[in-house]
Design a protein around this motif. Structure first.
Motif, PDB file in Angstrom:
ATOM      1  N   TYR A 145       0.830  -1.213   0.000  1.00 43.05           N
ATOM      2  CA  TYR A 145       0.000   0.000   0.000  1.00 43.05           C
ATOM      3  C   TYR A 145       0.865   1.264   0.000  1.00 43.05           C
ATOM      4  CZ  TYR A 145      -4.246  -2.669   1.234  1.00 43.05           C
ATOM      5  OH  TYR A 145      -5.314  -3.527   1.222  1.00 43.05           O
ATOM      6  N   PRO A 146       0.846   2.046  -1.074  1.00 39.88           N
ATOM      7  CA  PRO A 146       1.555   3.332  -1.084  1.00 39.88           C
ATOM      8  C   PRO A 146       0.586   4.508  -0.872  1.00 39.88           C
ATOM      9  CG  PRO A 146       1.156   2.616  -3.325  1.00 39.88           C
ATOM     10  CD  PRO A 146       0.487   1.602  -2.419  1.00 39.88           C
ATOM     11  N   ILE A 147       1.119   5.626  -0.410  1.00 41.61           N
ATOM     12  CA  ILE A 147       0.326   6.843  -0.186  1.00 41.61           C
ATOM     13  C   ILE A 147       1.115   8.039  -0.686  1.00 41.61           C
ATOM     14  CG2 ILE A 147       1.218   7.238   2.164  1.00 41.61           C
ATOM     15  CD1 ILE A 147      -1.622   8.114   2.960  1.00 41.61           C
ATOM     16  N   GLY A 148       0.406   9.050  -1.180  1.00 43.36           N
ATOM     17  CA  GLY A 148       1.090  10.246  -1.663  1.00 43.36           C
ATOM     18  C   GLY A 148       0.164  11.445  -1.697  1.00 43.36           C
ATOM     19  N   VAL A 149       0.763  12.628  -1.808  1.00 45.15           N
ATOM     20  CA  VAL A 149       0.025  13.894  -1.859  1.00 45.15           C
ATOM     21  C   VAL A 149      -0.046  14.363  -3.309  1.00 45.15           C
ATOM     22  CG1 VAL A 149       0.000  16.319  -1.127  1.00 45.15           C
ATOM     23  CG2 VAL A 149       0.724  14.530   0.478  1.00 45.15           C
ATOM     24  N   LEU A 150      -1.218  14.750  -3.748  1.00 43.99           N
ATOM     25  CA  LEU A 150      -1.388  15.280  -5.100  1.00 43.99           C
ATOM     26  C   LEU A 150      -0.700  16.632  -5.221  1.00 43.99           C
ATOM     27  CD1 LEU A 150      -3.105  13.747  -7.297  1.00 43.99           C
ATOM     28  CD2 LEU A 150      -3.626  13.069  -4.952  1.00 43.99           C
ATOM     29  N   LYS A 151       0.074  16.807  -6.265  1.00 41.54           N
ATOM     30  CA  LYS A 151       0.767  18.085  -6.475  1.00 41.54           C
ATOM     31  C   LYS A 151      -0.218  19.227  -6.665  1.00 41.54           C
ATOM     32  CE  LYS A 151       4.366  18.135  -9.171  1.00 41.54           C
ATOM     33  NZ  LYS A 151       5.238  17.909 -10.346  1.00 41.54           N
ATOM     34  N   SER A 152      -1.414  18.918  -7.161  1.00 47.61           N
ATOM     35  CA  SER A 152      -2.427  19.940  -7.398  1.00 47.61           C
ATOM     36  C   SER A 152      -3.199  20.325  -6.145  1.00 47.61           C
ATOM     37  CB  SER A 152      -3.421  19.450  -8.454  1.00 47.61           C
ATOM     38  OG  SER A 152      -4.070  18.252  -8.013  1.00 47.61           O
ATOM     39  N   SER A 153      -2.918  19.650  -5.024  1.00 48.85           N
ATOM     40  CA  SER A 153      -3.662  19.913  -3.794  1.00 48.85           C
ATOM     41  C   SER A 153      -3.459  21.355  -3.325  1.00 48.85           C
ATOM     42  CB  SER A 153      -3.210  18.963  -2.679  1.00 48.85           C
ATOM     43  OG  SER A 153      -3.694  19.391  -1.419  1.00 48.85           O
ATOM     44  N   PRO A 154      -4.548  22.080  -3.049  1.00 51.43           N
ATOM     45  CA  PRO A 154      -4.415  23.428  -2.496  1.00 51.43           C
ATOM     46  C   PRO A 154      -4.193  23.412  -0.987  1.00 51.43           C
ATOM     47  CG  PRO A 154      -6.723  22.927  -2.836  1.00 51.43           C
ATOM     48  CD  PRO A 154      -5.958  21.727  -3.329  1.00 51.43           C
ATOM     49  N   ASN A 155      -4.201  22.221  -0.405  1.00 54.90           N
ATOM     50  CA  ASN A 155      -4.075  22.081   1.052  1.00 54.90           C
ATOM     51  C   ASN A 155      -2.850  21.240   1.393  1.00 54.90           C
ATOM     52  OD1 ASN A 155      -6.829  23.275   1.511  1.00 54.90           O
ATOM     53  ND2 ASN A 155      -7.433  21.424   0.395  1.00 54.90           N
ATOM     54  N   GLN A 156      -1.704  21.660   0.895  1.00 58.96           N
ATOM     55  CA  GLN A 156      -0.483  20.872   1.028  1.00 58.96           C
ATOM     56  C   GLN A 156      -0.107  20.609   2.486  1.00 58.96           C
ATOM     57  OE1 GLN A 156       1.789  19.507  -1.314  1.00 58.96           O
ATOM     58  NE2 GLN A 156       0.156  19.816  -2.815  1.00 58.96           N
ATOM     59  N   ALA A 157      -0.258  21.614   3.356  1.00 63.57           N
ATOM     60  CA  ALA A 157       0.154  21.446   4.758  1.00 63.57           C
ATOM     61  C   ALA A 157      -0.665  20.367   5.443  1.00 63.57           C
ATOM     62  CB  ALA A 157       0.025  22.769   5.510  1.00 63.57           C
ATOM     63  N   VAL A 158      -1.984  20.385   5.247  1.00 66.69           N
ATOM     64  CA  VAL A 158      -2.850  19.392   5.866  1.00 66.69           C
ATOM     65  C   VAL A 158      -2.592  18.015   5.262  1.00 66.69           C
ATOM     66  CG1 VAL A 158      -5.242  18.671   6.217  1.00 66.69           C
ATOM     67  CG2 VAL A 158      -4.626  21.079   6.455  1.00 66.69           C
ATOM     68  N   ALA A 159      -2.461  17.968   3.943  1.00 66.71           N
ATOM     69  CA  ALA A 159      -2.238  16.695   3.256  1.00 66.71           C
ATOM     70  C   ALA A 159      -0.927  16.045   3.709  1.00 66.71           C
ATOM     71  CB  ALA A 159      -2.240  16.917   1.750  1.00 66.71           C
ATOM     72  N   GLN A 160       0.139  16.839   3.759  1.00 68.77           N
ATOM     73  CA  GLN A 160       1.434  16.305   4.188  1.00 68.77           C
ATOM     74  C   GLN A 160       1.381  15.851   5.639  1.00 68.77           C
ATOM     75  OE1 GLN A 160       3.938  15.648   2.335  1.00 68.77           O
ATOM     76  NE2 GLN A 160       3.809  16.944   0.510  1.00 68.77           N
ATOM     77  N   ALA A 161       0.672  16.595   6.482  1.00 75.52           N
ATOM     78  CA  ALA A 161       0.571  16.223   7.902  1.00 75.52           C
ATOM     79  C   ALA A 161      -0.195  14.916   8.062  1.00 75.52           C
ATOM     80  CB  ALA A 161      -0.117  17.341   8.690  1.00 75.52           C
ATOM     81  N   PHE A 162      -1.223  14.716   7.244  1.00 75.05           N
ATOM     82  CA  PHE A 162      -1.991  13.467   7.328  1.00 75.05           C
ATOM     83  C   PHE A 162      -1.120  12.279   6.920  1.00 75.05           C
ATOM     84  CE2 PHE A 162      -4.686  10.149   5.505  1.00 75.05           C
ATOM     85  CZ  PHE A 162      -5.569   9.919   6.552  1.00 75.05           C
ATOM     86  N   VAL A 163      -0.384  12.417   5.833  1.00 74.95           N
ATOM     87  CA  VAL A 163       0.502  11.341   5.384  1.00 74.95           C
ATOM     88  C   VAL A 163       1.538  11.034   6.459  1.00 74.95           C
ATOM     89  CG1 VAL A 163       2.276  10.704   3.703  1.00 74.95           C
ATOM     90  CG2 VAL A 163       0.155  11.786   2.924  1.00 74.95           C
TER      91      VAL A 163
END
Length: 306
Positions: A267-285
């Protein structure tokens, strides 16, 4: 899914001594700072035991400073929202991870979208507003990372396959070979879009078994539900799906698949480059990969990432 008593010493006080001066007078001496002499028939006379008055008491000890109340736990300043697209087999674990993450970051809002990994990729490719993608296989992740939509996906868990059967296993299914019996109806995930379906096809091939499924489902949750509703006799899903279904009170059981025929799902996980919520997305990962997140995944039956 850590008391010490002490005993005091009793002090025995000596009894008062009495002496008779004459048959008609009594002198009583006490251990108190003053002595009382009584004569008969003269009035009572009280004589001080010492010319200098004794202080009424010792000076009081310096009061201890009052302990300051502990500081209020700091509240995370992280705020914003994120859409988490995750494989259907992650539903239970990610719901718990979401609750724990929001407890630590109360200003954050997370929206979960669970489906087959292939279906989620199609949604993202068609413009669905995803911030994080968690796949049940590397192939579907590569469809996004290979086109530059996700940078640096990270493996965060492994999983294994298991045969799911109706509760109490009325068809007495014990091996993958039993799925080829004419009296056994089988449902599988669609190998074209569902990683569990692709893995099931590989496991059956490793066992030398040919199965014609009654239906091909778009996610593992649908496979398990068809067995629970007795619309089929058996299917192949993840160990975690069987465990979650049993815990939820669904009428299913699991039959293990030997290691030589089993497939490890990564199972891999990643943040979409187009995400406008990078801080929240990175923190969740980061939380998913943290010891707390990994402990939650393990409690749902997932294995550490290989």
């Amino acid at each position: 899914m850590i008391a010490t008593g002490c005993s005091g010493n009793k002090v025995k006080t000596s009894s008062s001594s009495s002496a008779s001066a004459t048959p008609t007078s009594t002198v009583t001496e006490t251990a108190t700072p003053s002595v009382t002499v009584t004569a008969t028939p003269t009035p009572t006379v009280t004589a001080a035991a010492s010319a200098t008055p004794k202080p009424s008491g010792s000076p009081s000890a310096t009061p201890k400073p009052t302990a300051k109340p502990s500081a209020t736990p700091s509240v995370s300043s992280l705020s914003g929202s994120a859409n988490i697209f995750a494989a259907a087999s992650l539903t239970g674990a990610f719901n718990k991870i979401k609750a724990d993450f929001i407890a630590l970051n109360p200003k954050v809002n997370l929206t979960m979208n669970y489906n087959g990994s292939g279906s989620l990729v199609t949604q993202i490719q068609n413009g669905a507003p995803a911030d994080v993608f968690a796949s049940a296989d590397g192939d579907n992740m590569n469809k996004l990372s290979g086109t530059g939509k996700i940078d640096f996906p990270q493996n965060f868990a492994d999983n294994l396959l298991e045969i799911v059967v109706q509760q109490n296993n009325p068809k007495h299914i014990a091996t993958l070979a039993d799925l080829a019996r004419p009296d056994v109806s089988v449902v599988l995930g669609d190998p074209a879009s569902v990683p569990a379906g692709k893995y099931a096809k590989q496991a059956l091939a490793a066992a030398g078994v040919s199965v014609t499924p009654k239906s091909l489902e778009l996610n593992v949750t649908a496979v398990t539900q068809k067995i629970a509703l007795q619309e089929a006799d058996a299917g192949i899903v993840y160990v975690t799906d069987v465990k979650a279904s049993v815990a939820a009170g669904q009428f299913v059981d699991g039959v293990p698949i030997p290691p030589a025929q089993n497939i490890v799902a990564v199972y891999p996980i990643g943040v979409l480059k187009s995400s406008p919520n990078q801080a929240v997305a990175q923190a969740f990962v980061a939380y998913v990969k943290s010891p707390a997140g990994q402990a939650t995944l393990a409690s749902f039956g997932f294995l550490p990432p290989s």
